[in-house]
Design an enzyme around this catalytic site. Structure first.
Site, short mmCIF file in Angstrom:
data_model
loop_
_atom_site.label_atom_id
_atom_site.label_comp_id
_atom_site.label_asym_id
_atom_site.label_seq_id
_atom_site.Cartn_x
_atom_site.Cartn_y
_atom_site.Cartn_z
N ASN A 1 -22.24 32.96 -21.69
CA ASN A 1 -21.40 34.10 -22.05
C ASN A 1 -22.07 35.00 -23.07
O ASN A 1 -22.01 36.24 -22.99
CB ASN A 1 -20.06 33.60 -22.61
N ARG B 1 -21.86 42.44 -11.55
CA ARG B 1 -22.96 42.25 -12.50
C ARG B 1 -23.70 40.93 -12.29
O ARG B 1 -23.09 39.87 -12.24
CB ARG B 1 -22.45 42.34 -13.93
N HIS C 1 -12.51 46.69 -6.79
CA HIS C 1 -12.23 45.38 -7.35
C HIS C 1 -11.00 44.74 -6.71
O HIS C 1 -10.64 43.62 -7.05
CB HIS C 1 -12.05 45.52 -8.87
N TYR D 1 -11.48 28.38 -10.58
CA TYR D 1 -10.75 29.47 -11.20
C TYR D 1 -9.27 29.35 -10.84
O TYR D 1 -8.91 29.00 -9.72
CB TYR D 1 -11.24 30.83 -10.69
N ARG E 1 -6.40 35.43 -21.62
CA ARG E 1 -7.48 34.46 -21.76
C ARG E 1 -8.58 34.94 -22.71
O ARG E 1 -9.08 34.19 -23.53
CB ARG E 1 -8.11 34.18 -20.39
#
Length: 755
Positions: free
Chosen positions: A61, A437, A467, A500, A596
């Site tokens: 991250n 990305r 998206h 997820y 989140r």
């Protein structure tokens, strides 16, 4: 549809009146999120290898944050931008604050790895050893591995007046060396050896007994009884360092240090140039490899001299240098999760639960004619989504399949089914968003494979990122043309659907089907933004709809009615939405937010946000669902969406929100929200000072983990369905009275028998 037309529909709704202290800084809020990820790695209650995973995720991250967000701040400072953000900070002040906090986070990460995780792994029998800890047979095996597998790949690069510093790839690991001066030289020479990225960073050493000496041996006792046999790894760069005499024969290596560069990763496409969009993206990806260096990581023990030389060559200042107390790039620790025999150090397996019987899934079109399906991944299996595309590919009555694809992953069964459908002559249209990305090159590859199979591939919309997550199947039936639609909050990726947390709605609703067709026609043609009665699209409608729904709850509160807004998302940044929530809070609306990641809203402030609470869950699964719930005077209105409440989602992306109207599906969403706001194990609450803490729960109450409870509920529901699927067996005779009920075993039920 063009970005210009879409932009007209999303005009600014007046100037925002900012007051001091209303907003947190976005970048610092993101770092706070990554600190929460690191807290999972530090939590002794988490299985050891899962802690290692969270440490590696923290590092990964940070890589993206540095290459995108810090790089963006550097651009702003270089351009002389002095505009303050919502929190009142200029780009220069943000860069200073963010860099300082990022350095602190990196230091915490490496302390945790060195002082807790590696010793704990050694105690469990997973050793990351220095070469000096190996016995003679093991060292011989390492030497053979170097000669056979590593040496042929290595390229030593000497640097002098005629040989400039090499263009090192972003995130690649390299060894910087100082060589003793030659006969006619006065100063040491610089050299670089790139650690091959195609070889495993952690090399497992087989055979021989571990030498009972060395720091790692003293840290590790014998593994627990009944544990797997110990395993030993060595770092690939350590193997290379031990054989530098082979790479530089006759030369003396004075010093060495592992280094890693991070380069600016933002893509800036020229929409006005010639050539195709794909060609422009490919050229920009090539340019990315030569972008400015925004971070230099180096081993803590490096000398000032060697560090100064490297820093000068890559043009970074002290603020962008990160000295790390341990192996550079701890993402490599993720490889340990694949080691067999250490299941006790992992989370207990949780297999996704089948929402449909094998029969109902095999007859999916009939099942959807009978009822809507609400899928909650990873608790519910992703299989029905794959089955929809799979069955559509082979069904002779299916005329067309239309999909948006963003990150389908490698070896995607959905992409294979689309190729098969196109091969069979069906009309297959895929809107591919290449600008995902770090997945751009992979996306180009499979998108071209779809084109070669005969599918119509639309490479996004200029100026707008696609998206939205939607699949439309058009099918001929005895009742005429029917449309079957899947809408989701997450990507069409069968692998990440097990990791997820996302929701999806599958429906044969005629109204949703008409809207879905209008949506795709707008994307693939030159039509104006569509008018839709069920779906809500960004950037043309979604911002306005969200604000109107918030304002409706505000009016109800002002009229003395109970009013409630609950929303779950990845990030909350949009100032207009936040201001509307502040007004709602002041009017008496209870606002519960489950965010989140980034949250720039400041909760719990008197006369501003005292009725707003914010919860964040970082747990076993990545919370990715977007849910918007408005009480609406008791007539609950629930939406799922691909969009967060961020300017980029509401103004610069093509997104979809969709209502959940069927009572049982809506109840499933609301029940999940209830649990997410009650989580007392992973549910950290945001304070008005910007800190996140899990509040203490009463001793009289059992701890509640929302993710574990949701899985347990899905498993129990599955068991109940299985138990109810075996009906009493009655013989069917010719004397059975007309209209009498007939029982069918579950697998033989007709399509509309329910279940």
């Amino acid at each position: 549809m063009s970005a210009k037309r879409a932009g007209k529909a999303s005009k600014a709704l007046g100037k925002i009146e900012r007051q001091p202290g209303q907003f947190f800084n976005r970048e610092l809020s993101w770092l706070a999120f990554n600190e929460r990820v690191l807290e999972e790695a530090a939590d002794a209650a988490t299985p050891l290898l899962e802690r290692v995973k969270f440490a590696a995720i923290t590092a990964s991250n940070l890589d993206e944050f540095v290459m995108v967000r810090i790089a963006g701040l550097r651009h702003s400072v270089r351009d002389g931008d002095t505009t303050v953000d919502a929190s009142g900070l200029t780009p220069q002040r943000q860069l200073a604050d963010v860099s300082a906090r990022a350095h602190q986070l990196v230091a915490r990460l490496y302390r945790l790895v060195a002082s807790e995780l590696l010793p704990a792994l050694a105690r469990e029998g997973i050793h990351l050893s220095a070469l000096g800890d190996l016995d003679a047979p093991q060292r011989a095996a390492v030497a053979a591995y170097f000669n056979d597998e590593v040496l042929p790949v290595l390229t030593p690069l000497a640097i002098d007046a005629s040989r400039p510093f090499p263009m090192l790839s972003s995130l690649s690991l390299n060894l910087a060396l100082r060589l003793a001066p030659g006969p006619d030289e006065k100063t040491p020479r610089l050299a670089i050896v790139q650690v091959p990225s195609r070889l495993p960073r952690l090399v497992r050493v087989l055979g021989g007994a571990r030498k009972a000496a060395g720091d790692l041996s003293r840290l590790g006792d014998a593994p627990p009884a009944g544990a797997a046999d110990p395993v030993t790894f060595v770092w690939l760069e350590a193997i290379i360092l031990a054989h530098l005499d082979v790479l530089f024969p006759g030369q003396t290596v004075i010093e060495s240090a592992a280094i890693r560069l991070s380069r600016d990763a933002e893509l800036e496409l020229d929409d006005e140039g010639g050539g195709s969009y794909v060609e422009a993206l490919e050229e920009e990806l090539r340019q990315r490899r030569r972008n400015d260096v925004v971070r230099l990581e180096v081993e803590e023990g490096v000398s000032d001299g060697l560090l100064a030389e490297v820093a000068a060559q890559v043009e970074v200042g002290e603020q962008d240098i990160y000295r790390v107390a341990g192996p550079v790039d701890v993402r490599a620790l993720m490889l340990l999760l694949d080691v067999q025999g250490f299941e006790r150090l992992r989370d207990a397996p949780q297999k996704p639960v089948a929402l449909l019987s094998a029969f109902d899934e095999s007859q999916l079109f009939d099942t959807l004619e009978a009822r809507d399906l609400l899928l909650h991944h990873p608790y519910d299996a992703f299989d029905p989504v794959v089955a929809l595309v799979d069955q559509a590919a082979d069904d002779p009555d299916v005329l067309a399949i239309k999909m948006t694809l963003y990150r389908p992953g490698t070896d995607s069964p959905i992409v294979r089914a689309l190729e098969r459908a196109a091969d069979q002559g069906k009309q297959v249209t895929v809107v591919v968003e290449l600008m995902a990305r770090f997945d751009e090159e992979r996306n180009i590859k499979w998108a071209r494979a779809l084109e070669e199979s005969g599918a119509h591939v639309i490479y996004g919309i200029r100026g707008l990122k696609v998206h939205a997550k939607i699949c439309l199947v058009v099918r001929r039936t005895a009742r005429g043309i029917r449309r079957y639609v899947h809408l989701g909050t997450g990507n069409y990726n069968h692998r990440t659907a097990r990791l997820y947390v996302d929701m999806g709605l599958m429906t044969a609703s005629a109204g949703v089907g008409v809207d879905a067709s209008a949506f795709f026609n707008a994307l693939t043609g030159f039509s104006d933004p569509p008018r839709m009665s069920h779906l809500v699209m960004a950037p043309t409608q979604l911002r306005e709809r969200v604000l109107k729904l918030i304002e409706r709850e505000t009016r109800r509160a002002q009229e003395g009615q109970p009013a409630l807004i609950r929303a779950k998302m990845n990030s909350l940044v949009d100032e207009r939405v936040i201001q509307a929530l502040y007004r709602a809070s002041n009017a008496g609306v209870t606002v519960q937010l489950n965010v989140r990641g980034i949250c720039t809203l400041r909760p719990g402030v008197a006369r501003l946000s005292e009725r707003i609470s914010v919860v964040s869950i970082v747990g076993r699964f990545l919370e990715h669902t977007r849910v918007f719930h408005f009480h609406n005077g008791g007539q609950d209105e629930v939406y799922l969406s691909s969009a967060d409440w961020m300017p980029r989602n509401l103004d610069r992306r093509i997104e979809l929100a969709f209502p959940v109207d069927t009572p049982d599906c809506r109840r499933k969403v609301l029940d999940a929200l209830d649990l997410l706001f009650k989580d007392s194990v992973k549910g950290r609450r945001l304070g008005q000072d910007g800190t996140w803490k899990v509040p203490p729960h009463p001793v009289s109450e059992s701890p509640l983990s929302a993710q574990q409870t949701l899985y347990d509920l899905a498993r129990r529901a599955f068991d109940r369905r299985e138990a109810a699927s075996v009906d009493a067996i009655e013989p069917i005779t010719s004397t059975l009275p007309a209209g009498s009920p007939r029982s069918f075993p579950r697998q033989n039920r007709p399509p509309h028998a329910g279940g």
